[in-house]
Write an enzyme that holds these catalytic residues in place. Sequence first.
Site, short mmCIF file in Angstrom:
data_model
loop_
_atom_site.label_atom_id
_atom_site.label_comp_id
_atom_site.label_asym_id
_atom_site.label_seq_id
_atom_site.Cartn_x
_atom_site.Cartn_y
_atom_site.Cartn_z
N GLY A 195 -10.27 -10.59 14.47
CA GLY A 195 -9.76 -11.65 13.68
C GLY A 195 -10.61 -13.10 14.10
O GLY A 195 -11.31 -13.15 15.12
N GLU A 196 -10.26 -14.04 13.39
CA GLU A 196 -10.99 -15.35 13.57
C GLU A 196 -10.23 -16.38 14.22
O GLU A 196 -9.30 -15.94 14.95
CB GLU A 196 -11.13 -15.91 12.05
N HIS A 225 -2.06 -21.44 18.78
CA HIS A 225 -0.95 -21.18 19.51
C HIS A 225 -0.40 -22.43 19.97
O HIS A 225 -0.87 -23.42 20.52
CB HIS A 225 -0.77 -20.01 20.49
N THR A 242 -7.32 -18.70 15.61
CA THR A 242 -5.90 -18.99 15.50
C THR A 242 -5.57 -19.99 16.62
O THR A 242 -6.27 -20.41 17.44
CB THR A 242 -5.13 -17.65 15.71
N GLY A 251 -1.91 -8.91 19.61
CA GLY A 251 -0.74 -8.73 18.91
C GLY A 251 -0.47 -9.72 17.75
O GLY A 251 -1.42 -9.90 17.05
N CYS A 288 -7.44 -18.51 10.63
CA CYS A 288 -7.91 -17.06 10.31
C CYS A 288 -8.94 -17.02 9.49
O CYS A 288 -9.36 -15.94 8.77
CB CYS A 288 -6.65 -16.06 9.86
N ALA A 301 0.41 -14.38 12.26
CA ALA A 301 -0.93 -13.80 12.30
C ALA A 301 -1.10 -12.82 13.08
O ALA A 301 -0.14 -12.49 13.93
CB ALA A 301 -1.72 -14.90 12.70
N ILE A 302 -2.00 -11.63 13.05
CA ILE A 302 -2.13 -10.62 13.79
C ILE A 302 -3.66 -10.36 14.09
O ILE A 302 -4.49 -10.47 13.32
CB ILE A 302 -1.42 -9.28 12.90
N GLY A 303 -3.78 -9.94 15.24
CA GLY A 303 -5.20 -9.69 15.72
C GLY A 303 -4.88 -8.71 17.07
O GLY A 303 -4.10 -9.11 17.98
#
Length: 223
Positions: A84-85, A89, A87, A162, A180, A149-151
Amino acid sequence: MIHSNKIHKNICLLYNQGLMPYLEAHGWQRSLLTERIHDPSLDDVLILLEHPPVYTLGQGSNLDFLKFEIDKGEYDVHQVERGGEVTYHCPGQLVGYPILNLQRYRKDLHWYLRQIEEVIIRVLAIYGLQGERIPAFTGVWLQGRKVAAIGIKVSRWITMHGFALNVCPNMTGFERIVPCGISDKPVGSLVEWIPDITCQEVRFYIAQSFAEVFGVELVESQP
């Protein structure tokens, strides 16, 4: 002879943590993963926590998706081994890190990603919201806004990294990136639909949905 028809469920240790610096959580995940590579019989784990403000870049992330100069050091940025790109948090976003041995479930990464999405979709349904998947993307959308979002990263069929669900975060941090790498689909958070929602209550529903979707018995534990 009496046969019990009770289905044996895998145990999954639930670690409900508070606010934890990204690198500390990352190191913890790696140690859990390494232990399970050496001893695949160890129980699965689900970590739920929040992070202080931080940007993370997946493997091969395109730095064009950052709207600030990475070397200026004004923001906390880490490049990690998930897919993934870029993100973001921050507190108010609930992050889940499942450390699962997929040999106990299904050795199929697409299946695993869909299961994670299903966990989030079921949580949204509890609030009467209809979460959606968009083909060709991972994650969960609500009325065209990406709320989860998921990675992931998988080594020897054991997962790490996760999902991140925007519950009630301060969204301004997302303005400094193309989240993302998707420029034409805005991010959103659940508080836009449910004004008094908290991460504390959502943790409970995430755990409940996770246990249902993966068919595990969650055992609340202390690391």
